[in-house]
Design a protein around this motif. Structure first.
Motif, short mmCIF file in Angstrom:
data_model
loop_
_atom_site.label_atom_id
_atom_site.label_comp_id
_atom_site.label_asym_id
_atom_site.label_seq_id
_atom_site.Cartn_x
_atom_site.Cartn_y
_atom_site.Cartn_z
N LYS A 187 5.59 -64.02 47.17
CA LYS A 187 5.50 -63.34 45.87
C LYS A 187 6.80 -62.63 45.51
O LYS A 187 7.27 -62.74 44.37
CB LYS A 187 4.34 -62.35 45.89
N PHE A 188 7.39 -61.91 46.47
CA PHE A 188 8.52 -61.05 46.15
C PHE A 188 9.88 -61.70 46.44
O PHE A 188 10.90 -61.20 45.97
CB PHE A 188 8.42 -59.74 46.93
N TYR A 189 9.90 -62.80 47.20
CA TYR A 189 11.18 -63.44 47.51
C TYR A 189 11.28 -64.85 46.95
O TYR A 189 12.19 -65.17 46.18
CB TYR A 189 11.39 -63.46 49.02
N LEU A 190 10.32 -65.72 47.29
CA LEU A 190 10.44 -67.12 46.88
C LEU A 190 10.18 -67.31 45.39
O LEU A 190 10.85 -68.13 44.74
CB LEU A 190 9.47 -67.98 47.69
N ASP A 191 9.23 -66.57 44.83
CA ASP A 191 8.86 -66.78 43.43
C ASP A 191 9.79 -66.08 42.46
O ASP A 191 9.69 -66.27 41.25
CB ASP A 191 7.42 -66.30 43.19
N ILE A 192 10.69 -65.23 42.96
CA ILE A 192 11.66 -64.54 42.09
C ILE A 192 13.03 -65.14 42.38
O ILE A 192 13.55 -65.03 43.49
CB ILE A 192 11.65 -63.03 42.35
N GLU A 193 13.61 -65.77 41.38
CA GLU A 193 14.79 -66.61 41.59
C GLU A 193 15.97 -65.85 42.20
O GLU A 193 16.59 -66.30 43.15
CB GLU A 193 15.21 -67.23 40.25
N HIS A 194 16.26 -64.64 41.67
CA HIS A 194 17.46 -63.93 42.08
C HIS A 194 17.18 -62.81 43.08
O HIS A 194 18.08 -62.02 43.37
CB HIS A 194 18.18 -63.35 40.86
N ALA A 195 15.99 -62.73 43.60
CA ALA A 195 15.65 -61.64 44.52
C ALA A 195 16.30 -61.88 45.88
O ALA A 195 16.22 -62.97 46.44
CB ALA A 195 14.13 -61.53 44.67
N SER A 196 16.94 -60.84 46.42
CA SER A 196 17.47 -60.92 47.78
C SER A 196 16.35 -60.60 48.76
O SER A 196 15.31 -60.04 48.39
CB SER A 196 18.62 -59.94 47.96
N LEU A 197 16.58 -60.91 50.03
CA LEU A 197 15.56 -60.66 51.04
C LEU A 197 15.33 -59.16 51.22
O LEU A 197 14.20 -58.71 51.43
CB LEU A 197 16.00 -61.30 52.37
N GLU A 198 16.39 -58.38 51.12
CA GLU A 198 16.25 -56.93 51.27
C GLU A 198 15.43 -56.34 50.12
O GLU A 198 14.55 -55.50 50.35
CB GLU A 198 17.64 -56.29 51.31
N THR A 199 15.71 -56.80 48.89
CA THR A 199 14.95 -56.31 47.75
C THR A 199 13.49 -56.73 47.84
O THR A 199 12.58 -55.95 47.51
CB THR A 199 15.57 -56.84 46.45
N ALA A 200 13.25 -57.96 48.27
CA ALA A 200 11.87 -58.44 48.42
C ALA A 200 11.11 -57.61 49.44
O ALA A 200 9.93 -57.28 49.23
CB ALA A 200 11.88 -59.91 48.81
N TYR A 201 11.77 -57.26 50.54
CA TYR A 201 11.10 -56.46 51.57
C TYR A 201 10.76 -55.06 51.04
O TYR A 201 9.65 -54.55 51.28
CB TYR A 201 12.01 -56.35 52.79
N GLU A 202 11.68 -54.45 50.29
CA GLU A 202 11.41 -53.13 49.73
C GLU A 202 10.27 -53.17 48.72
O GLU A 202 9.40 -52.28 48.69
CB GLU A 202 12.68 -52.58 49.09
N ASN A 203 10.24 -54.20 47.88
CA ASN A 203 9.14 -54.33 46.91
C ASN A 203 7.82 -54.58 47.61
O ASN A 203 6.76 -54.11 47.15
CB ASN A 203 9.45 -55.46 45.94
N PHE A 204 7.86 -55.31 48.71
CA PHE A 204 6.64 -55.56 49.49
C PHE A 204 6.08 -54.26 50.06
O PHE A 204 4.87 -54.01 50.01
CB PHE A 204 6.95 -56.56 50.60
N LEU A 205 6.95 -53.41 50.61
CA LEU A 205 6.50 -52.12 51.15
C LEU A 205 5.95 -51.23 50.05
O LEU A 205 4.94 -50.54 50.25
CB LEU A 205 7.65 -51.43 51.87
N GLN A 206 6.59 -51.23 48.88
CA GLN A 206 6.09 -50.41 47.78
C GLN A 206 4.73 -50.88 47.31
O GLN A 206 3.91 -50.08 46.86
CB GLN A 206 7.09 -50.47 46.62
N SER A 207 4.47 -52.18 47.45
CA SER A 207 3.20 -52.73 46.98
C SER A 207 2.08 -52.56 47.99
O SER A 207 0.94 -52.22 47.62
CB SER A 207 3.39 -54.21 46.64
N LYS A 208 2.35 -52.76 49.28
CA LYS A 208 1.29 -52.80 50.29
C LYS A 208 1.32 -51.63 51.27
O LYS A 208 0.28 -51.34 51.89
CB LYS A 208 1.39 -54.12 51.08
N PHE A 209 2.45 -50.98 51.44
CA PHE A 209 2.55 -49.89 52.42
C PHE A 209 3.22 -48.67 51.79
O PHE A 209 4.06 -48.02 52.38
CB PHE A 209 3.37 -50.36 53.64
N TYR A 210 2.79 -48.36 50.56
CA TYR A 210 3.43 -47.26 49.85
C TYR A 210 3.19 -45.92 50.55
O TYR A 210 4.13 -45.15 50.77
CB TYR A 210 2.91 -47.21 48.41
#
Length: 535
Positions: A187-210
């Motif tokens: 959701k946060f890395y593969l489906d977003i064209e310009h998302a870096s792995l670091e940004t995807a990880y941070e968005n994942f934590l904000q969504s599931k482990f806030y």
């Protein structure tokens, strides 16, 4: 009573014991539990041993030991094996006292001090030696039991993998968290064209482990390494690249090539490939060289069998059916005729002879883009010339690999000549880069001549090292070039070339449209034409 032998394995209930030494003077047997990696040798008397033999749960096992072949091991493993063998040799002859625990522990310490190794190493080596049948081959690494590459470890209370050194995130990933990590990776890395792995990880934590992140509860938060590992485990490299770049770009630039262009190609003329591109050069007007006229369109027509460039067109017109038909016409007519019709003979320093470029035949089929030759306008090529037209899918330049490679090779050679004649660089669109139009010096015909010069050199001298040869071809042409393959194919291969004996060839390649005639004249292409009367 069965005869007792060293290395026999006896099963006592659910344990297996290997006999190490038999002392008939004191009627004592030394054996070791081969199932327990830490157990030391034990002693048992003959009388007690014979009593156990009367029970049904004490049996002699028929087993044979399997050992590795030292010749199959790497040098690093063999060095370690030699070290282990040296350790065993230092106390191999000290039987049976070596089987006594107190003597064994003291001797291991002495050997460790003598060789400069840890005290536990001799202990592990001797136990492995005894449980493996008292042969040096038992000390070889058990490669068949090592690794487990690609096998997923079952989750337990203990964390899998190495502990994190620089972060405090040491959560153990169970099946539920694994699904969560993989869904977040998509959701946060593969489906977003310009998302870096670091940004995807941070968005994942904000969504599931806030809340856990806010409270700094590191033991409850997966690490970025775990996020990447489980995501990449589900989505392999080609799948990740396909999702990040898109299916069109992946198929064009990164798809694995599984076939050759020569499949179903019987000889010269079986298939021609045609394509166009904007040339990376700025041209000037032939009337006033201070006026830039833009970049020309470059057409190549290539023969798939011989890799021969059979036709060229350089024009200032945009790609269309008309320009593609002109390029095809140049590929079919004799090259001296083509040279004159393009008015290139006005430049006296260059000329073309038919024997230098003997490509004046009609092919059996043409592979083109879904552009110029797609539609009803190409029906006259199919019907009048008998040429089959095959259109490739959009964004699939790899399906015309031969002609696409010609663009790359020819442009590379021309760009390497001189940088100050209007060639565009890779960064020519960036701000601050010098405009190529300021350096333009060539007009259309001069650039046309430069392209033709490189084409003739390529056709006659380019050695095709990667060409898929058969036995006869290797014998006939040791160093094949496109021109040699073309001539060889005409004589030996069953190609489908046809001579150019069609009258009014140029007119048959022109586009056709319907017009209407009435009393007011001829209406054609939204224009009216007067029909002159003869009297």
């Amino acid at each position: 009573m069965k005869q007792l032998l060293v290395n026999q394995i006896w099963q006592l209930k659910n344990k297996c014991y290997r006999i190490l030494y038999i002392d008939r003077e004191i009627e004592e047997i030394f054996w070791i539990n081969s199932d327990d990696c830490n157990s030391l040798p034990e002693s048992i008397g003959f009388e007690e041993f014979n009593q156990l033999k009367k029970n049904d749960y004490f049996n002699l096992l028929d087993s044979s030991d399997e050992y590795g072949d030292p010749s199959t091991y790497k040098a690093k493993s063999l060095d370690k094996w030699n070290t282990y063998c040296n350790i065993v040799d230092l106390a191999k002859s000290e039987e049976p006292q070596i089987y006594l625990n107190s003597y064994f522990n003291r001797r291991c310490s002495e050997i460790a001090s003598q060789l400069g190794v840890s005290r536990m190493l001799p202990r592990r080596v001797f136990l492995k030696y005894w449980k493996g049948g008292k042969v040096n081959l038992a000390l070889l690494p058990k490669l068949n039991n090592s690794g487990g590459k690609g096998k997923e470890r079952k989750p337990s209370t203990k964390k899998r993998g190495r502990p994190n050194t620089f972060t405090k995130n040491n959560i153990n990933v169970d099946d539920k968290l694994k699904v969560l990590l993989q869904a977040g990776f998509k959701k946060f890395y593969l489906d977003i064209e310009h998302a870096s792995l670091e940004t995807a990880y941070e968005n994942f934590l904000q969504s599931k482990f806030y809340q856990e992140t806010l409270n700094r509860e590191h033991s409850l938060i997966p690490s970025s390494t775990q996020f990447r590992y489980w995501g990449e485990k589900k989505y392999p490299a080609h799948e990740r690249k396909k999702r990040k770049l898109g299916l069109k770009i992946f198929n064009k630039d990164f798809r694995t090539r599984t076939e050759s262009s020569l499949i179903n190609i019987t000889g010269p003329g079986s298939v021609y490939q045609i394509d166009s591109t904007k040339a990376d050069i700025e041209l000037v007007s032939s009337i006033d060289r201070s006026i830039p006229v833009g970049s020309p369109t470059l057409y190549f027509v290539s023969d798939v069998f011989s890799r021969m460039i059979v036709g060229v067109l350089v024009t200032l017109d945009e790609p269309s059916y008309y320009t593609a038909a002109r390029a095809l016409y140049n590929a079919i007519v004799p090259k001296e005729q083509f040279f004159k019709e393009e008015r290139l003979n006005e430049i006296s320093a260059f000329e073309i002879k038919n024997e230098d470029w003997p490509c004046n035949y009609i092919p059996d089929a043409i592979v083109a883009d879904r552009a110029e030759l797609l539609g009803h306008q190409s029906n006259n090529i199919i019907q009048d010339l008998g040429i089959t037209i095959e259109n490739t899918a959009a964004y699939r330049a790899d399906l015309k690999g031969v002609v696409e490679n010609h663009f790359r090779v020819l442009h590379t050679r021309i760009k390497g000549a001189d940088k100050n004649f209007g060639m565009k660089g890779l960064n020519h669109k960036q701000r601050g880069v010098r405009d190529a139009r300021k350096d333009a010096v060539l007009n259309l015909k001069e650039y046309y001549i430069a392209i033709l010069s490189e084409v003739l050199v390529y056709n006659s001298s380019k050695v095709l090292d990667a060409y898929p040869f058969d036995e006869q071809l290797i014998l006939d042409i040791p160093s094949p070039t496109p021109l040699k393959l073309w001539n060889w194919g005409i004589k030996n291969a069953s190609g489908k070339l046809r001579p150019n004996n069609i009258p009014e060839l140029k007119q048959r390649l022109l586009p056709r449209k319907n017009g209407k005639i009435n009393k007011n004249g001829l209406r054609f292409n939204k224009l009216w034409y007067n029909i002159a009367s003869n009297g």
